[in-house]
Write a protein that holds these residues in place. Structure first.
Motif, PDB file in Angstrom:
ATOM      1  N   GLN A  26     -25.491 -66.724-102.324  1.00 40.93           N
ATOM      2  CA  GLN A  26     -26.143 -67.054-103.594  1.00 40.93           C
ATOM      3  C   GLN A  26     -26.652 -65.792-104.275  1.00 40.93           C
ATOM      4  N   GLN A  27     -27.188 -64.883-103.496  1.00 45.65           N
ATOM      5  CA  GLN A  27     -27.684 -63.618-104.044  1.00 45.65           C
ATOM      6  C   GLN A  27     -26.553 -62.850-104.721  1.00 45.65           C
ATOM      7  N   GLN A  30     -23.599 -62.846-111.858  1.00 52.32           N
ATOM      8  CA  GLN A  30     -23.898 -63.523-113.118  1.00 52.32           C
ATOM      9  C   GLN A  30     -24.833 -62.690-113.975  1.00 52.32           C
ATOM     10  N   GLY A  31     -25.777 -62.002-113.329  1.00 57.50           N
ATOM     11  CA  GLY A  31     -26.704 -61.143-114.062  1.00 57.50           C
ATOM     12  C   GLY A  31     -26.015 -59.959-114.700  1.00 57.50           C
ATOM     13  N   ASP A  37     -25.415 -60.653-118.236  1.00 55.94           N
ATOM     14  CA  ASP A  37     -26.561 -60.806-119.127  1.00 55.94           C
ATOM     15  C   ASP A  37     -26.727 -59.545-119.976  1.00 55.94           C
ATOM     16  N   GLN A  39     -23.807 -64.081-105.943  1.00 58.20           N
ATOM     17  CA  GLN A  39     -23.423 -64.831-107.134  1.00 58.20           C
ATOM     18  C   GLN A  39     -24.405 -64.564-108.277  1.00 58.20           C
ATOM     19  N   ASP A  40     -25.697 -64.561-107.962  1.00 54.96           N
ATOM     20  CA  ASP A  40     -26.723 -64.296-108.974  1.00 54.96           C
ATOM     21  C   ASP A  40     -26.594 -62.887-109.549  1.00 54.96           C
ATOM     22  N   ARG A  80     -27.705 -52.805-110.128  1.00 60.80           N
ATOM     23  CA  ARG A  80     -26.851 -53.943-109.769  1.00 60.80           C
ATOM     24  C   ARG A  80     -25.879 -53.568-108.664  1.00 60.80           C
TER      25      ARG A  80
END
Length: 123
Positions: free
Chosen positions: A34-35, A41-42, A45, A37-38, A62
């Motif tokens: 999940q980390q 996705q970030g 942004d 994936q986050d 990142r």
């Protein structure tokens, strides 16, 4: 399919301890996935800055977060593989049993405490 492993195969760890440690490793695997994936996705942004240096810094952060999460995920996957192979809880350097105290704190541990300290001093 989860392979059933006997306590004797995994350096005489109690089956209940193995169950708890396996669950923690599975939780960590989900968290790391999940980390990652986050973080991915970030990356899409928009960064609220017009300065190239800020954009570069965000990109570098990142990247470092991604590498750290990938490394942690790989360590977790390796621990689960050792568990499935019946080698979990044995030091990868000397072969002695890693203490349950150490595994409780760091279920991904590959080395007993003396070997870990030795390897750290060699860096």
């Amino acid at each position: 399919m989860t392979q059933q492993i006997s306590a004797v195969d995994n350096h005489r760890l109690d089956p209940a301890e193995l169950t708890v440690l396996r669950a923690r490793l599975h939780e960590d695997r989900l968290f790391r996935r999940q980390q990652l994936q986050d973080i991915a996705q970030g990356a899409n942004d928009p960064v609220e800055t017009t300065y190239a240096a800020d954009l570069a810094a965000h990109s570098e952060i990142r990247h470092k977060l991604t590498v750290a999460a990938q490394t942690a995920l790989a360590e977790t996957e390796a621990a689960l593989a050792r568990m499935d192979a019946g080698r979990y809880g044995g030091c990868g350097r000397c072969g002695r049993t890693i203490s349950i105290q150490c595994l409780t704190v760091h279920p991904q541990a590959r080395y007993c405490t003396p070997c870990h300290h030795f390897l750290e001093t060699q860096r």
